[in-house]
Design an enzyme around this catalytic site. Structure first.
Site, PDB file in Angstrom:
ATOM      1  CG  ASP A  45      82.028   3.478  12.451  1.00 32.95           C
ATOM      2  OD1 ASP A  45      82.669   3.749  13.466  1.00 32.95           O
ATOM      3  OD2 ASP A  45      80.864   3.001  12.481  1.00 32.95           O
ATOM      4  CD  GLU A  71      85.730   1.275  14.989  1.00 36.85           C
ATOM      5  OE1 GLU A  71      85.533   1.285  16.201  1.00 36.85           O
ATOM      6  OE2 GLU A  71      84.803   1.064  14.181  1.00 36.85           O
ATOM      7  CG  ASP A 101      81.056  25.437  16.011  1.00 42.44           C
ATOM      8  OD1 ASP A 101      82.177  25.872  15.688  1.00 42.44           O
ATOM      9  OD2 ASP A 101      80.317  25.996  16.849  1.00 42.44           O
TER      10      ASP A 101
END
Ligand code: NOJ
Length: 530
Positions: free
Chosen positions: A203, A267, A32
């Site tokens: 992404d 990416e 986390d």
């Protein structure tokens, strides 16, 4: 003279964190943001200039964060927005930059936009996604294949139409022809930039825009990359469309309007250097586009040299390549490139940190973590689950960071089962931290040397002749890197200088007066006499 505001990514080394697997602060077995923040000292000590975290935004986790339901929130499993702000502030105080992951190609099918979009053909958000009827003969709208498994079209009962879905059925592709979608993402960029985020990793950056007419892709041929052959088609109409560049030109204006300018990294899993270069535009699009060609290349002198040379040739002077040895989607390099040989993996590490361009380490690379075999009942990656027993899942490279050999590995509380199993706990940060011969010390020293020597962080690249099977290259005027990738010891002649760092640390500081002898899989950095 003030440092170039882009030096942190042009000269420095960056690091990728997979937040669920980095450090768990609350004993639930999942990493986390509080845990990550507590370990920023490690990154500062290592000498990296910043880190990219895989998504921290809320997600039903079909694809572990890459299926987003809220682009300006934080997933409760990872913390709160306040935790993210604390993380950014703590990183900034340590001189570390924070790069977040932006997933603009698709949302979760649980995102309120999608729920609204599917609700009716008259929905104001209908056009935010790509809805199509079947063809008159009942077949799918076109032949596109998902990047994961099966056709890219899924029928939605509520909507009464197919939606485009290039990954899991739970991930619906946004319609980037819609100006409202574009405006919304510009708002999202600004939201995080305003909070002090230094940049975004984007992404599937090569796929946002699809052919407006949704034309069928042509069949793949033997000349096409493996992945296209696997899907049986060349991604002509669903990837690398010319119109995607408008989006990045616009985002670059936004990123550059901040002081200091924010970083955009794509990416970009494309297989030709010229296509990769197109994502830099005319120097007015992405700052960096990840090179997946190297990732897919074996650790072989000729093959790797060719990737470096063709990539640099495709990028005009002043643009920057970016290299990684791994990430959360591919086998770790100590396994993939080095077959789990620690000696060969050290050579790969030295190579990665001496390449021309920005190197990215993936968390665990610094201690040379290898892939972890994950038993079938512990698989978490949907691809791994669906394709089991074929070894296509991504869990082996996503297992938790190994901070120590104690129960819980310093990742989580003793006795807590981590969300993915640990690997070999003999490989851990605590054991390596004060060991001058360890991979961790090697990583830190390589980063330090790269920062200290201008030739290493900014010098040109050129191959140097060496024994067969060796990869020798010059960086700038005064640095030579030599890697013996063969199974036998050998000698590189004509070397006069100082051996700065060898993967065999007992040799550091050796004065070379003609011959550099290297053992199999040994690599060394030489500072040549002037
Ligand atoms: C690339 C990400 O790195 C991967 O983990 C994800 O599954 C796909 N994009 C879809 O978002």
């Amino acid at each position: 003279m003030a440092e170039d505001p882009r030096a942190w990514w042009r000269h420095g080394v960056l690091y990728q964190v997979y937040p669920r697997s980095f450090a768990d602060s609350n004993g639930d077995g999942v990493g986390d943001l509080v845990g990550l923040t507590r370990h920023l000292d490690h990154l500062q000590w290592l000498g990296v200039r910043g880190f990219w975290s895989s998504p921290i935004t809320p997600s039903p986790n079909f694809d572990w964060g890459y299926d987003v339901v809220d682009y300006t929130g934080v997933d409760p499993a990872l913390g709160t927005l306040a935790d993210a702000e604390t993380m950014i502030a703590s990183a900034t105080a340590r001189g570390l930059k924070v790069i977040l992951d932006l997933v603009p190609n698709h949302t979760s099918t649980q995102h309120p936009w999608f729920l609204e979009s599917r609700s009716s053909r008259d929905s104001p958000k209908r056009d935010w996604y790509v809805w199509q009827d079947a063809k008159p003969d009942g077949s799918l709208p076109n032949n596109w294949q998902s990047s994961f498994i099966g056709p890219a079209w899924r029928f939605d009962e509520i909507a009464g139409q197919y939606y485009l879905s290039n990954f899991l059925p739970e991930q619906a592709d946004l319609n980037w022809w819609n100006p409202e979608v574009r405006a919304e993402f510009e708002r999202i960029l600004r939201f995080w930039f305003d909070l002090g985020v230094a940049g975004f990793r984007i992404d599937v950056a090569h796929m946002l825009v699809k052919d407006r007419e949704l034309r069928d892709n042509p069949p793949a041929t033997d000349d096409d990359p493996f992945i296209e052959q696997l899907h049986g088609q060349r991604q002509q109409y669903n990837a690398n469309r010319p119109e995607v560049h408008e989006i990045y030109r616009r985002w670059r204006v936004i990123a550059d309007s901040y002081d200091p300018p924010r970083l955009l990294i794509g990416e970009t899993p494309v297989w030709k250097p010229t296509i990769l270069a197109s994502y830099y535009g005319e120097g007015d699009e992405l700052d960096l586009a990840f090179n997946f060609i190297l990732l897919e290349t074996p650790f072989d002198a000729d093959a790797m040299h060719e990737v470096i040379e063709t990539t640099l040739a495709a990028l005009p002077q002043g643009w920057q390549a970016v290299w990684a040895g791994g990430n959360h989607d591919v086998s770790r390099f100590p396994t993939r490139w080095a077959g789990n040989s620690p000696t060969r993996a050290r050579a790969a590490l030295l190579m990665l940190l001496t390449l021309p361009g920005t190197p990215f380490l993936y968390a665990g690379d610094e201690i040379l973590m290898t892939d972890t075999a994950v038993p079938p009942d512990r698989l978490r990656d949907p691809i791994g689950v669906q394709l089991y027993p074929m070894p296509f899942g991504r869990d082996p490279e996503r297992t938790p960071m190994q901070w120590s050999a104690e129960p819980g590995a310093g990742f989580t509380d003793p006795g807590v089962e981590p969300w993915l199993p640990f690997g070999d706990l003999a490989v851990n940060v605590a054991a390596q931290r004060d060991d001058p011969g360890s991979a961790l010390t090697l990583t830190r020293d390589l980063i330090g040397l790269r920062e200290a020597i201008v030739d290493l962080h900014a010098g040109g690249y050129g191959r140097v002749d060496g024994p067969a099977g060796w990869w020798c290259y010059r960086r700038g005027e005064r640095v030579v890197v030599a890697i013996n990738l063969t199974g036998t010891a050998g000698v590189l002649g004509g070397v006069h200088g100082l051996l700065r760092i060898s993967t065999d640390r007992s040799r550091d500081g050796e004065v070379l007066d003609g011959d550099l002898a290297l053992e199999p899989d040994e690599a060394a950095i030489i500072w040549l006499d002037a």
